[in-house]
Motif scaffolding. Structure first.
Motif: not given
Length: 110
Positions: A66-93
């Motif tokens: 997917a196209r990024l809105p701006m350049q981010v690192t994989a670590g930034d992406l991991a943080q965003a996915v982890a936050r999303w996962a929490h709101t979706a009722g999932l655990h992220a490691r």
């Protein structure tokens, strides 16, 4: 999905969770967790224009780009996915597999 969570980018820009984990990404992640029963592991990659999520299980694999809105690192992406996962009722490691950044999403068993 809540879009209030923010990721602080190394250059000082702030990216909303919803900008990185939009509808397409969230639906793909949820489908892969469902495919796996209750758990799925992914490799997270970014470059200057795209994010890539890869899931490989045995001899099969799937990938979302997917196209990024701006350049981010994989670590930034991991943080965003982890936050999303929490709101979706999932655990992220998040863990490293050599040089690759990997994430495992788990749906809690009732």
């Amino acid at each position: 999905m809540a879009s209030g969570a923010l990721v602080q980018h190394a250059h000082g820009a702030v990216v909303g969770q919803g900008a990185l984990v939009g509808r397409e990404v969230s639906q793909w992640l949820l489908a892969r967790v469902s495919d796996g029963g209750h758990e799925a592991s992914f490799t997270l990659e970014t470059d200057e224009r795209f994010l890539r999520l890869r899931r490989v299980v045995g001899g099969t694999g799937s990938m979302l780009e997917a196209r990024l809105p701006m350049q981010v690192t994989a670590g930034d992406l991991a943080q965003a996915v982890a936050r999303w996962a929490h709101t979706a009722g999932l655990h992220a490691r998040v863990h490293h597999d050599g040089a690759a950044l990997r994430m495992t999403l788990t749906r809690p068993q009732d």
